[in-house]
Scaffold this motif. Structure first.
Motif, mmCIF file in Angstrom:
data_model
loop_
_atom_site.group_PDB
_atom_site.id
_atom_site.type_symbol
_atom_site.label_atom_id
_atom_site.label_comp_id
_atom_site.label_asym_id
_atom_site.label_seq_id
_atom_site.Cartn_x
_atom_site.Cartn_y
_atom_site.Cartn_z
ATOM 1 N N ILE A 229 14.367 -14.623 2.461
ATOM 2 C CA ILE A 229 13.390 -14.055 3.229
ATOM 3 C C ILE A 229 11.945 -14.655 2.422
ATOM 4 N N GLU A 230 10.906 -15.287 3.436
ATOM 5 C CA GLU A 230 9.786 -15.644 2.686
ATOM 6 C C GLU A 230 8.796 -14.559 2.765
ATOM 7 N N GLY A 231 8.306 -13.986 1.531
ATOM 8 C CA GLY A 231 7.525 -13.007 1.442
ATOM 9 C C GLY A 231 7.145 -12.965 0.137
ATOM 10 N N ASP A 232 5.943 -12.029 -0.343
ATOM 11 C CA ASP A 232 5.558 -11.905 -1.615
ATOM 12 C C ASP A 232 5.994 -10.565 -2.017
ATOM 13 N N VAL A 233 6.232 -10.448 -3.110
ATOM 14 C CA VAL A 233 6.799 -9.275 -3.850
ATOM 15 C C VAL A 233 5.698 -8.123 -4.095
ATOM 16 N N LEU B 201 17.604 -13.504 -1.060
ATOM 17 C CA LEU B 201 16.676 -14.181 -1.711
ATOM 18 C C LEU B 201 15.383 -14.000 -1.263
ATOM 19 N N LEU B 202 14.242 -13.469 -1.900
ATOM 20 C CA LEU B 202 13.014 -13.319 -1.518
ATOM 21 C C LEU B 202 12.165 -14.235 -2.332
ATOM 22 N N ASP B 203 11.257 -15.170 -1.833
ATOM 23 C CA ASP B 203 10.271 -15.742 -2.431
ATOM 24 C C ASP B 203 9.093 -16.120 -1.665
ATOM 25 N N THR C 151 14.280 -11.134 -6.383
ATOM 26 C CA THR C 151 12.803 -11.580 -6.063
ATOM 27 C C THR C 151 12.805 -12.909 -7.068
ATOM 28 N N GLY C 152 11.709 -14.028 -6.197
ATOM 29 C CA GLY C 152 11.621 -15.385 -6.980
ATOM 30 C C GLY C 152 13.251 -15.969 -6.822
#
Ligand SMILES: NC(=O)c1ccc[n+]([C@@H]2O[C@H](COP(=O)([O-])OP(=O)(O)OC[C@H]3O[C@@H](n4cnc5c(N)ncnc54)[C@H](O)[C@@H]3O)[C@@H](O)[C@H]2O)c1
Length: 336
Positions: free
Chosen positions: A55-59, A29-31, A6-7
């Protein structure tokens, strides 16, 4: 292992993605790109020689994170996502608690639902508050003095409780000291989207002429040259520390708290001298009053990470400065 970061497009996350690849793991990766650029994905692909999953997204979007964990068959999570500016946390505490504490809770719920219960958490030396002794070891009392640090302590408490739960989690809490430097390719590094508030990005701005002067906050501290002493650590060393922590959890470790630093304190003036030596640039500077909340000196005892994780920082101040400057020049055309 397949690891969700995340981030993952931020400063430390992007370098950790590369360290994981090098060690034979698969990072995802998610950010939400709140404090990073979408171009990081292409730069990582250029260094790695192949695209990484981003992945574009909010935790805080629990459903999205849960789906990402299942879709990518994730084994463990490294949780970098969060806001990190101490002064901003004092001005906007709700944003900090919502993102940093709320973000962790949302992530943990998603992980629990997806049966993924292994996590490495980005904490900070700021949880120690004013040092009672130096070097500072992990059993030093904690006592954060701002909402950013309080949030990190709350997250540490939540994770400590999970490690003792009926269905126990595997948890590694990493307390970073002062990450600086950049990947030697000059393609990824620290790119704060707003005004930076830590030393190296300010040094870079002053060195590149984007700031008239570097203000040295406090020249009358009880240190050898009167300026504040910190434990700067190269971000690639830090990234490798995450791989070591993750692999320790993979070998069966249940819970650990580790300082990630070099164990060496350097003053602001020593850092500026190293910068000059490594780059040839003399950074214009001026003395300024101490900032409230800054401690005179803090540096890590790294014995525990050495003993239990088999990890030790290898890169020195000159390399940190040279790599930071290479990245800056390559990315904004600053002149030498
Ligand atoms: N850099 C330091 O000096 C330092 C020191 C100690 C601890 N830490 C901690 O390490 C972690 C990573 O720091 P960094 O220096 O790489 O910061 P960074 O800002 O470069 O990276 C954080 C990333 O998280 C993303 N993000 C923020 N909120 C998010 C959300 N809700 N959902 C998804 N993504 C989100 C940002 O866009 C950014 O890419 C943070 O938790 C920070 O508190 C950093």
């Amino acid at each position: 292992m397949r690891i969700l970061l995340t981030g993952g497009c931020g400063f430390i996350g992007s370098h950790t993605a590369l360290a994981l690849l090098e060690a034979g793991h698969e990072p995802v990766l998610l950010d939400n790109f709140d404090n990073s650029r979408r171009s990081v994905a292409g730069r990582l692909a250029a260094i790695a020689g192949r695209p990484l999953t981003v992945i574009e997204g909010d935790v805080r979007d629990t459903a999205l994170v849960r789906a990402a964990l299942s879709d990518h068959r994730i084994d463990a999570v490294i949780h970098f996502a969060g806001l990190k500016a101490v002064a901003e946390s004092v001005a906007r505490p709700l944003d900090y608690y919502a993102n940093n504490v709320g973000g962790l809770l949302s992530l943990l719920e998603a992980m629990d639902a997806a049966d993924v219960r292994t996590i490495v958490f980005s904490s900070s030396a700021t949880v120690y508050g004013e040092p009672l002794c130096l070097p500072i070891a992990e059993d030093h009392p904690t006592g954060a003095i701002n909402p950013y640090g309080q949030g990190k302590l709350i997250c540490e408490t939540i994770l400590t409780d999970l490690a003792r739960a009926e269905r126990p989690w595997r948890v590694s809490i990493l307390r970073y000291f002062n990450p600086v430097g950049a990947h030697p390719s000059g393609l990824i590094g620290e790119e704060p989207t707003g005004m930076p508030n830590n030393l190296m990005p300010l040094v870079i701005r002053a060195a590149g002429g984007k700031l008239d002067l570097l203000s040295i906050y406090g020249t009358d501290y009880p240190t050898a040259d009167g300026t504040a002493v910190r434990d700067y650590i190269h971000v690639v060393d830090l990234a490798e520390g995450h791989v070591a922590a993750l692999e320790a959890l993979g070998r069966g470790e249940r819970f650990g708290v580790y300082n990630l630093g070099t164990g060496q304190g350097s003053s602001v003036k020593q850092l500026l001298a190293a910068f000059n030596g490594a780059t040839g640039v003399n950074v214009p500077q001026a003395a300024a009053p101490r900032r409230p909340g800054d401690v005179a000196a803090i540096y890590a005892s790294t014995d525990k990470a050495g003993r239990e994780l088999g990890w030790k920082a290898k890169r020195g101040l000159n390399e940190m400065c040279a790599d930071s400057w290479r990245f800056a020049k390559r990315n904004d055309g600053a002149e030498e």
